[in-house]
Design a protein around this motif. Structure first.
Motif, mmCIF file in Angstrom:
data_model
loop_
_atom_site.group_PDB
_atom_site.id
_atom_site.type_symbol
_atom_site.label_atom_id
_atom_site.label_comp_id
_atom_site.label_asym_id
_atom_site.label_seq_id
_atom_site.Cartn_x
_atom_site.Cartn_y
_atom_site.Cartn_z
ATOM 1 N N TYR A 190 41.954 36.795 25.032
ATOM 2 C CA TYR A 190 41.565 37.422 23.769
ATOM 3 C C TYR A 190 41.627 38.941 23.832
ATOM 4 C CZ TYR A 190 39.685 32.874 22.284
ATOM 5 O OH TYR A 190 39.528 31.564 21.933
ATOM 6 N N ILE A 191 41.386 39.493 25.005
ATOM 7 C CA ILE A 191 41.374 40.949 25.130
ATOM 8 C C ILE A 191 42.725 41.552 24.742
ATOM 9 C CG2 ILE A 191 42.119 41.139 27.553
ATOM 10 C CD1 ILE A 191 39.838 43.181 27.907
ATOM 11 N N ASN A 192 43.788 40.732 24.820
ATOM 12 C CA ASN A 192 45.126 41.216 24.482
ATOM 13 C C ASN A 192 45.702 40.624 23.190
ATOM 14 O OD1 ASN A 192 45.809 43.066 26.619
ATOM 15 N ND2 ASN A 192 45.811 41.301 27.999
ATOM 16 N N ASN A 193 45.039 39.614 22.632
ATOM 17 C CA ASN A 193 45.623 39.029 21.421
ATOM 18 C C ASN A 193 44.621 38.809 20.298
ATOM 19 O OD1 ASN A 193 44.216 36.621 22.031
ATOM 20 N ND2 ASN A 193 45.971 35.769 23.119
ATOM 21 N N PHE A 194 43.426 39.377 20.425
ATOM 22 C CA PHE A 194 42.432 39.202 19.366
ATOM 23 C C PHE A 194 41.624 40.472 19.186
ATOM 24 C CE2 PHE A 194 38.003 37.991 18.186
ATOM 25 C CZ PHE A 194 38.265 37.557 16.894
ATOM 26 N N THR A 195 41.466 40.877 17.928
ATOM 27 C CA THR A 195 40.523 41.922 17.548
ATOM 28 C C THR A 195 39.585 41.312 16.523
ATOM 29 O OG1 THR A 195 42.074 43.731 17.942
ATOM 30 C CG2 THR A 195 40.238 44.173 16.446
ATOM 31 N N SER A 196 38.306 41.445 16.733
ATOM 32 C CA SER A 196 37.333 40.796 15.871
ATOM 33 C C SER A 196 37.541 41.153 14.405
ATOM 34 C CB SER A 196 35.914 41.179 16.289
ATOM 35 O OG SER A 196 34.969 40.716 15.347
ATOM 36 N N TYR A 197 37.519 40.149 13.551
ATOM 37 C CA TYR A 197 37.630 40.371 12.107
ATOM 38 C C TYR A 197 36.422 41.129 11.574
ATOM 39 C CZ TYR A 197 35.378 35.860 12.957
ATOM 40 O OH TYR A 197 34.596 34.853 13.473
ATOM 41 N N TYR A 198 35.331 41.151 12.316
ATOM 42 C CA TYR A 198 34.179 41.963 11.920
ATOM 43 C C TYR A 198 34.550 43.446 11.953
ATOM 44 C CZ TYR A 198 30.924 37.983 12.318
ATOM 45 O OH TYR A 198 30.259 36.801 12.145
ATOM 46 N N GLY A 245 41.743 52.561 33.114
ATOM 47 C CA GLY A 245 42.007 51.594 32.052
ATOM 48 C C GLY A 245 41.395 50.234 32.285
ATOM 49 N N LEU A 246 40.409 50.167 33.179
ATOM 50 C CA LEU A 246 39.788 48.880 33.479
ATOM 51 C C LEU A 246 38.653 48.630 32.504
ATOM 52 C CD1 LEU A 246 39.978 46.544 35.524
ATOM 53 C CD2 LEU A 246 38.223 47.707 36.875
ATOM 54 N N SER A 247 38.689 47.477 31.837
ATOM 55 C CA SER A 247 37.639 47.097 30.894
ATOM 56 C C SER A 247 36.535 46.339 31.607
ATOM 57 C CB SER A 247 38.231 46.219 29.789
ATOM 58 O OG SER A 247 37.226 45.551 29.077
ATOM 59 N N SER A 248 35.309 46.477 31.106
ATOM 60 C CA SER A 248 34.201 45.725 31.693
ATOM 61 C C SER A 248 34.436 44.225 31.556
ATOM 62 C CB SER A 248 32.878 46.107 31.023
ATOM 63 O OG SER A 248 32.913 45.818 29.639
ATOM 64 N N ALA A 249 35.166 43.843 30.497
ATOM 65 C CA ALA A 249 35.468 42.419 30.308
ATOM 66 C C ALA A 249 36.371 41.886 31.414
ATOM 67 C CB ALA A 249 36.123 42.197 28.951
ATOM 68 N N SER A 250 37.087 42.774 32.080
ATOM 69 C CA SER A 250 37.981 42.350 33.160
ATOM 70 C C SER A 250 37.245 42.125 34.478
ATOM 71 C CB SER A 250 39.076 43.409 33.380
ATOM 72 O OG SER A 250 39.825 43.609 32.205
ATOM 73 N N LEU A 287 36.664 44.850 44.656
ATOM 74 C CA LEU A 287 36.356 44.720 43.233
ATOM 75 C C LEU A 287 37.167 43.569 42.663
ATOM 76 C CD1 LEU A 287 35.225 45.603 40.511
ATOM 77 C CD2 LEU A 287 37.023 47.349 40.392
ATOM 78 N N ALA A 288 36.470 42.482 42.304
ATOM 79 C CA ALA A 288 37.153 41.293 41.784
ATOM 80 C C ALA A 288 37.489 41.478 40.310
ATOM 81 C CB ALA A 288 36.274 40.071 41.982
ATOM 82 N N ILE A 289 38.745 41.238 39.962
ATOM 83 C CA ILE A 289 39.187 41.248 38.567
ATOM 84 C C ILE A 289 39.108 39.811 38.073
ATOM 85 C CG2 ILE A 289 41.017 41.907 36.971
ATOM 86 C CD1 ILE A 289 39.853 44.220 38.624
ATOM 87 N N THR A 290 38.169 39.542 37.189
ATOM 88 C CA THR A 290 37.908 38.165 36.776
ATOM 89 C C THR A 290 38.442 37.845 35.385
ATOM 90 O OG1 THR A 290 35.742 38.821 35.977
ATOM 91 C CG2 THR A 290 35.878 37.964 38.228
ATOM 92 N N GLY A 291 38.846 38.867 34.637
ATOM 93 C CA GLY A 291 39.404 38.645 33.303
ATOM 94 C C GLY A 291 40.674 39.448 33.129
ATOM 95 N N SER A 292 41.415 39.161 32.074
ATOM 96 C CA SER A 292 42.691 39.840 31.831
ATOM 97 C C SER A 292 42.501 41.345 31.720
ATOM 98 C CB SER A 292 43.314 39.328 30.529
ATOM 99 O OG SER A 292 43.602 37.959 30.605
ATOM 100 N N THR A 293 43.463 42.092 32.246
ATOM 101 C CA THR A 293 43.499 43.531 32.016
ATOM 102 C C THR A 293 44.260 43.801 30.729
ATOM 103 O OG1 THR A 293 45.439 43.696 33.481
ATOM 104 C CG2 THR A 293 43.278 44.151 34.445
ATOM 105 N N ILE A 294 44.081 44.999 30.153
ATOM 106 C CA ILE A 294 44.577 45.283 28.804
ATOM 107 C C ILE A 294 45.993 45.829 28.853
ATOM 108 C CG2 ILE A 294 44.168 46.599 26.694
ATOM 109 C CD1 ILE A 294 41.217 46.679 27.463
ATOM 110 N N ILE A 295 46.847 45.234 28.037
ATOM 111 C CA ILE A 295 48.246 45.650 27.935
ATOM 112 C C ILE A 295 48.341 47.160 27.703
ATOM 113 C CG2 ILE A 295 50.309 45.505 26.481
ATOM 114 C CD1 ILE A 295 49.585 42.588 25.948
ATOM 115 N N GLY A 296 49.205 47.829 28.452
ATOM 116 C CA GLY A 296 49.464 49.251 28.251
ATOM 117 C C GLY A 296 48.573 50.181 29.037
#
Length: 625
Positions: free
Chosen positions: A397-405, A502-507, A523-532
Motif C-alpha cells: 500500500y505504501i507504493n500503490n495507495f493514498t488514503s481517500y481521507y 528516504g526510509l519510512s517508519s512503515a518500512s 536494522l530490519a526492513i519489514t515493510g516495502s520501501t517507497i518508490i523513488g
C-alpha cells in the motif's frame, strides 16, 4: 384544488390504514448477559410470521460506515432453533455466516451465544462494565423477509443487574424495549449499555425547530468533566450547522454521540444516521479533550455528508459483502477537511496548529506514489481492502495507495481556495448546494451530479468539467503554493539542504514476530520501501537487514540517521546488508527530503498584505452569527 387535495388525503389515509392492517409483526430480539465477565451475550430472535419455505438466516459481513468485509459469523455459537411451542428445529449451516431452517411452523425462535471482546466502531465489546453493540456484529437476521416493511424490536435484559443505561438512536418504546422501523435503520443504530454519563442541549434551526443533542460518555470521569466537554462539543456542533445553514431533521428529534473511553479500546469513529459511535483510546476525557474532539468534529459532519448526502453506490447498504464506492474522496475526504477546519473556526486550533494539518493534506497528494499514479476515484475503491480490512500477508500500500481521507481532503482544500480566489464563493457554498440538491431530498448522488452542482454554483460548467477531469478523474495536482499564498501561507520544503535516506517508519515497524529475525545484528526492513527514495533506488526492500552505513554499524533508524548526519544531498554512502540470499553491498545516493511544510508568512519572516490577511480571516474565522 381543495377538493382534489381532500380526495388525495382520504386515499392516502385508507392506504395507510390498509398497510397498518397487513404490516407484518415485528421481529423481536431479546439480548441477555448472564456471562458478561467472559464477554458473552445470549440472544433470542423471535420471527412471529416466518417466511414460507426455507428460513434464510445471515450474519453480516460488512457494517454501516465500514467498507471492507469482516467475518462477524465467527463469533456466534450454540445456535438453536425451535417453534414457539418449544419443538426443536433442524438448522443447517450452509456457509460460514449463513444458515437455513427448512421445516418450521408459522412462528420460530432462534437462539445463539455471541462472543464480543473488541470495542471499536465495527465489532462488539462485552464485559461487566458495558455492552458495546454494533448491530451487524451482534444480531443475526432473516434474509428472506421484507426488510423495508418489517419493524424490529429489541429488549435489553440485565440492565439493573449491571447498573446499565441505554444509549442509542433506536426509538424508546418503554421500559427496556427499543425499536427500529426497518432493517437498514436497525443495522445503522449502535447501542451502548453502560453506566455512562450524559450531557445534552437543544439546537435551534433557522425555521425555529428545536432538536436535542445528547452526549453520552462511558468513562471514569466525573459529571462536571462531561458537562465541560459537552460545552466544547456544542460549540463545534453550531459551527458545523453554520456550514450547511441548518441541522438535518433527525429522526425522533434527537442526535446522540456514543463515546466509550478506555485505554485498552481499539479506537474508532463511525457515523450513523442520528448518532455516531466514537471509541477513544485514553484513560479518561479530562486532560484529553482537544485530542478527542477531532473525531467528534469529523463524525458529526457525516450527519450531512454520507448519511444524507449519500453516494448512490452505497444505497442501499449491502451487509453481505464489501460496499465499493468511487466517491469516498468526497464522502470521507471532504469530511476530513471540514473536521479540522471546524476546530479552527471554533478557536480550538490556532492558525499554526492548522497549518500543520494542511501540511499533512498537501504532502499526501504531492509526496506519495499512490496519488502520483492513481486518481482519487480509484483510491476510493481501494477502501474494500484498506478500511480496517483484515489480512495476514504483507501489502504494498505504501507504493500503490493514498488514503481517500487525505487525498479528498487535499482536493477540498484546493477547491475551497479556488472558489474563494476566483469566484467570490466558498466550499461552504458548494456543500450547501449539494445539501439542498441531494442530501435534504435524500437523493443519492453520482460523481456527475457533484460536477453538475459545482457548475450550477459557479455558473461556469467549463470550470467544473475541467476541475473534475484534472483532479478527480485524473492525477493532476493543484498549484498549492499559489493557492495558499492567497491566505498568506507559505508552502516550502520542510528540511531544505538536509541529506535524506528516504526510509519510512512503515518500512521498519514490523508485524508481530517479523522483526525478531536479525533485529539484534542490524536494522530490519519489514515493510516495502517507497518508490523513488534513495533507499529504494539502492535496491533495499522488505526482508533485508542493514548492517553498516558508511562503515558504521547500524542497529536502528537512529544510528542510520546519525551515520549520514554530516552528509549532503548527492553524497554517496556504502551500505552493507543481508537477506536470505546472502550478504550484499550497495551504494545509496542521498537526496533532499521531499516533505513540505506550510507556515504563515509571519512565521517565515514575511509580511502578509491586508488582502491576504482578510482572505485568511474569511476562511478560518467562525461562521456562527
Amino acid at each position: 384544488m381543495k377538493k382534489l387535495y381532500l380526495t388525495v388525503l382520504a386515499t392516502a389515509f385508507f392506504a395507510c390504514a390498509s398497510l397498518a392492517q397487513t404490516a407484518p409483526k415485528p421481529l423481536y430480539y431479546l439480548i441477555s448477559f448472564p456471562n458478561a465477565a467472559h464477554h458473552e451475550a445470549e440472544i433470542v430472535l423471535t420471527i412471529p410470521k416466518a417466511p414460507a419455505g426455507k428460513i434464510n438466516l445471515q450474519m453480516s459481513r460488512s457494517s454501516a460506515g465500514r467498507y471492507a468485509t469482516h467475518e462477524f459469523g465467527k463469533n456466534i455459537y450454540n445456535l438453536k432453533a425451535y417453534n414457539t411451542d418449544g419443538t426443536p428445529l433442524v438448522i443447517t449451516q450452509v456457509e460460514g455466516d449463513r444458515y437455513e431452517i427448512a421445516d418450521h411452523g408459522d412462528a420460530v425462535k432462534v437462539s445463539y451465544t455471541l462472543f464480543g471482546n473488541w470495542t471499536d466502531g465495527t465489532y462488539t465489546g462485552i464485559d461487566a462494565s458495558h455492552a458495546h453493540l454494533n448491530m451487524p456484529a451482534t444480531f443475526m437476521w432473516v434474509a428472506n423477509v421484507d426488510q423495508g416493511l418489517r419493524e424490529v424490536r429489541f429488549e435489553f435484559n440485565d440492565l439493573d443487574k449491571y447498573g446499565w443505561k441505554v444509549a442509542t438512536q433506536l426509538k424508546h418504546e418503554g421500559a427496556n424495549v427499543y425499536s427500529a422501523p426497518n432493517f437498514q435503520y436497525m443495522m445503522d443504530s449502535p447501542t451502548e449499555l453502560s453506566n455512562h454519563k450524559v450531557a445534552n442541549w437543544e439546537v435551534v434551526n433557522p425555521d425555529g425547530k428545536k432538536q436535542k443533542i445528547n452526549l453520552t460518555i462511558h468513562s471514569t470521569d466525573d459529571q462536571p468533566v462531561i458537562d465541560n466537554f459537552g460545552k466544547m462539543v456544542q460549540k463545534m456542533v453550531v459551527e458545523e450547522q453554520a456550514v450547511f445553514g441548518e441541522l438535518p431533521a433527525y429522526d425522533y428529534g434527537e442526535y446522540t454521540f456514543l463515546d466509550d473511553v478506555y485505554p485498552t479500546n481499539a479506537g474508532d469513529g463511525m457515523e450513523h444516521r442520528n448518532s455516531t459511535c466514537i471509541v477513544d483510546v485514553a484513560d479518561k476525557v479530562e486532560g484529553n479533550e482537544l485530542g478527542l474532539l477531532g473525531t467528534f468534529s469529523h463524525e458529526f459532519f457525516h450527519a450531512w455528508n454520507v448519511k444524507r448526502i449519500r453516494p448512490k453506490t452505497l444505497e442501499p447498504f449491502n451487509f453481505t459483502h464489501a460496499n465499493m464506492s468511487s466517491e469516498l474522496w468526497f464522502a470521507e475526504g471532504f469530511t476530513q477537511y471540514y473536521g479540522e477546519l471546524i476546530l479552527t473556526r471554533s478557536a480550538f486550533y490556532k492558525t499554526d496548529d492548522y497549518t500543520r494539518v494542511l501540511g499533512g493534506l498537501v504532502n499526501a497528494v504531492l509526496n506519495t506514489p499512490g496519488a502520483a499514479k492513481y486518481p482519487a476515484t480509484e483510491m476510493s475503491r481501494k477502501s474494500v481492502f484498506t478500511d480496517a480490512g483484515v489480512s495476514i500477508d504483507p501489502n504494498n500500500y505504501i507504493n500503490n495507495f493514498t488514503s481517500y481521507y487525505t487525498y479528498g481532503g487535499a482536493i477540498a482544500l484546493a477547491l475551497d481556495l479556488k472558489l474563494r480566489s476566483d469566484y467570490n464563493l466558498t466550499l461552504d457554498d458548494y456543500m450547501r448546494t449539494v445539501w439542498l440538491e441531494r442530501g435534504k431530498k435524500m437523493k443519492p448522488y453520482t460523481i456527475p451530479d457533484l460536477q453538475s452542482d459545482l457548475a450550477k454554483l459557479t455558473k461556469d460548467p467549463k470550470f467544473a468539467a475541467d476541475f473534475f477531469n484534472r483532479y478527480i478523474y485524473g492525477t493532476e495536482k493543484s498549484n498549492y503554493e499559489a493557492l495558499l499564498a492567497k491566505a498568506g501561507l507559505l508552502l516550502r520544503k520542510a528540511q531544505p539542504g538536509k541529506a535524506w535516506v528516504g526510509l519510512s517508519s512503515a518500512s521498519t515497524r514490523g508485524r508481530s514476530g517479523q522483526i525478531r529475525v536479525n533485529a539484534a545484528t542490524g536494522l530490519a526492513i519489514t515493510g516495502s520501501t517507497i518508490i523513488g527514495t534513495p533507499i529504494y533506488n539502492a535496491g533495499i526492500d522488505a526482508g533485508d537487514v542493514i548492517l553498516t552505513a558508511d562503515g558504521k554499524k547500524i542497529t536502528d533508524t537512529t544510528t542510520l540517521n546519525q551515520a549520514v548526519a554530516d552528509k549532503k544531498p548527492g553524497d554517496k554512502v556504502q551500505i552493507t546488508y543481508t537477506n536470505r540470499a546472502g550478504n550484499h553491498t550497495t551504494t545509496l545516493t542521498l537526496a533532499e527530503n521531499t516533505a513540505f511544510e506550510i507556515v504563515t508568512f509571519e512565521k517565515a519572516g514575511q509580511q502578509p498584505s491586508t488582502a491576504q490577511l482578510a482572505f485568511r480571516n474569511s476562511w478560518l474565522s467562525s461562521k456562527v452569527k
